[in-house]
Design an enzyme around this catalytic site. Structure first.
Site, short mmCIF file in Angstrom:
data_model
loop_
_atom_site.label_atom_id
_atom_site.label_comp_id
_atom_site.label_asym_id
_atom_site.label_seq_id
_atom_site.Cartn_x
_atom_site.Cartn_y
_atom_site.Cartn_z
N LYS A 22 -5.52 7.20 16.88
CA LYS A 22 -5.49 7.93 18.15
C LYS A 22 -5.85 9.40 17.94
O LYS A 22 -6.61 10.00 18.71
CB LYS A 22 -4.10 7.78 18.79
CG LYS A 22 -3.86 6.36 19.30
CD LYS A 22 -2.42 6.05 19.67
CE LYS A 22 -2.29 4.57 20.04
NZ LYS A 22 -0.93 4.13 20.32
N GLN A 52 5.03 6.58 20.42
CA GLN A 52 4.61 5.37 19.73
C GLN A 52 5.79 4.41 19.56
O GLN A 52 6.84 4.78 19.05
CB GLN A 52 4.01 5.75 18.35
CG GLN A 52 3.42 4.59 17.60
CD GLN A 52 2.19 3.98 18.28
OE1 GLN A 52 1.30 4.70 18.73
NE2 GLN A 52 2.15 2.67 18.39
N ASP A 104 0.29 6.25 28.69
CA ASP A 104 0.43 4.82 28.42
C ASP A 104 0.56 4.03 29.72
O ASP A 104 0.44 2.81 29.73
CB ASP A 104 1.69 4.57 27.56
CG ASP A 104 1.33 4.36 26.09
OD1 ASP A 104 0.18 3.96 25.82
OD2 ASP A 104 2.20 4.58 25.24
#
Ligand code: NDP
Length: 313
Positions: A53, A97, A120
């Protein structure tokens, strides 16, 4: 005729290029989108994902910041960290995460992320925006599924779509995107009766199950578009043979590496589907591309700008 293989790597690269161009335009106006990635502890898989990422941010020109609280971090400490990121004007996207260590209340931490920075798309506010067709942040993997369909000119409106899997992260939002695009949508799960029969109705079949090669040709209407979200690792040689016997390229890679990646769709489906995403190289690459897209989208939305053109979701 064998299925048309939908090249996710190419589509993801196109999206990244579009995002990079958008970032350049924003830079001219003095704005640099920023993404904060919170990586708690040292989960090796999470470390690999986060590295990918951060690298993608560098490629498209997005500012990134990695925060690495220790494995022993408490819920309160992570809430404080998220609050700080919520307040910062140079941060447009916050990604926590998963998985978080067992002592942390993961739901509480995710709920604390400002929905405007929730790249997200997991926050209930964004889930609500998606289900009521308001602009918001859509979870990256299902948004990637949708981009593959749109960019491959697969008709959606009026078609039968069947999604196997009802997770909050993939199945449900994928179903919602298809419904919003006027497909007739059926969502299946582990309690669905006659799964092959239901799947055979699909013009568009999305498999997000997490079971190696479960979708065999009996599940597929000839000519259907099959999107394989599954990412499963095979290490057992007998299982490998069951799926890939005779595939010289795979066999060599398996011998070298001792494992291979397989989706939820059996390779035999390539002989009956009209179009199919491969694993690897299908949906996988889209996830990070859509994260970059979401970060730029969040940066623009926070500043009250029009969202990027490529957003059809
Ligand atoms: P979950 O485990 O959260 O959900 C799996 C879903 O599949 C559940 O709804 C479950 O039903 C259903 N299911 C399981 N077994 C069966 C069965 N035998 N018959 C019918 N339905 C079944 O998984 P995720 O949604 O998180 O992920 C799905 C797959 O996608 C995984 O392989 C994952 O690795 C992959 N993935 C890939 C990503 C990418 O970037 N390409 C990103 C995220 C995930 P029930 O609800 O009844 O339990």
């Amino acid at each position: 005729m064998p299925a048309l293989i939908l090249d996710g790597t190419k589509i993801a690269q196109d999206i990244r290029s579009e995002v990079a161009a958008e970032v350049k335009t924003m830079a001219a106006a003095g704005v640099r989108p920023g993404l904060a990635v919170v990586l708690v502890g040292h989960n090796p898989a999470s470390e690999i994902y986060v590295r990918g990422k951060v690298k993608a941010c560098e490629e498209v020109g997005v500012y990134s910041e990695k925060l690495t609280p220790p494995e022993t971090a408490t819920t309160a400490e992570l809430l404080a960290l998220v609050e700080d990121l919520n307040r910062r004007d140079d941060i447009d996207g916050i990604l926590v995460q998963l998985p978080l260590p067992a002592q942390v209340d993961a739901k509480k931490v995710l709920m604390a992320v400002d929905p405007a920075k929730d790249v997200d798309g997991f926050h209930p506010v964004n889930v609500g925006f998606l289900s009521t067709q308001r602009p918001g942040l859509v979870p990256c993997t299902p948004a990637g599924v949708f981009e593959i369909l749109k960019r491959s000119n697969i008709p959606i409106a009026g078609r039968e779509a069947v999604v196997v899997g009802r997770s909050d992260i993939v199945g449900k939002p994928a179903a919602m995107l298809l419904l919003n695009a006027n497909a007739t949508v059926t969502v299946c799960h582990s309690k669905t009766h006659d799964l092959p029969g239901v799947c055979r109705r699909a013009d568009i079949l999305v498999a997000a199950i997490g079971r190696s090669g479960m979708i065999t040709r009996d599940f597929v209407k000839p000519g259907a578009t099959v999107i394989d979200v599954g990412m499963n690792t095979i290490t057992d040689p007998a299982e490998f043979q069951r799926f890939f016997a005779g595939n010289a390229k795979r066999e060599e890679a398996f011998r070298k590496k001792g494992s291979t990646l397989i989706g939820d769709v059996h390779p035999e489906v390539a002989a009956i589907a009209g179009a199919l995403t491969p694993v690897p190289g299908g949906v996988g690459p889209l996830t990070i591309a859509m994260l970059m897209f979401n970060t730029v989208k969040a940066a623009k939305m926070r500043r009250g700008n029009r969202v990027p053109e490529l957003s059809r979701v």
